[in-house]
Motif scaffolding. Sequence first.
Motif, PDB file in Angstrom:
ATOM      1  N   LYS A  42       0.814  -1.216   0.000  1.00 37.89           N
ATOM      2  CA  LYS A  42       0.000   0.000   0.000  1.00 37.89           C
ATOM      3  C   LYS A  42       0.852   1.272   0.000  1.00 37.89           C
ATOM      4  N   CYS A  43       1.808   1.353   0.944  1.00 37.04           N
ATOM      5  CA  CYS A  43       2.583   2.589   1.071  1.00 37.04           C
ATOM      6  C   CYS A  43       4.043   2.436   0.650  1.00 37.04           C
TER       7      CYS A  43
ATOM      8  N   CYS B 265       1.330   2.395   7.817  1.00 36.90           N
ATOM      9  CA  CYS B 265      -0.063   2.726   7.506  1.00 36.90           C
ATOM     10  C   CYS B 265      -1.059   1.751   8.129  1.00 36.90           C
TER      11      CYS B 265
END
Length: 52
Positions: free
Chosen positions: A27-28, A44
């Motif tokens: 995701k990050c 996150c």
Amino acid sequence: MDFKSEISKYTIIDLDKLKTNKTKCPKCGREFNYVGKKIICPECKYIFKLND
Ligand SMILES: [Zn+2]
């Protein structure tokens, strides 16, 4: 033997036994070490699993 050197000795053994691996959050993009198959990103809080 003093208490602190006893602790550090066992800590080293534990880390060796756990065999941490490095992965990247999908995701990050944050890279971090993990143990096991269920992983929570420290950045996150995204939860994901690894396939064998
Ligand atoms: Zn993340």
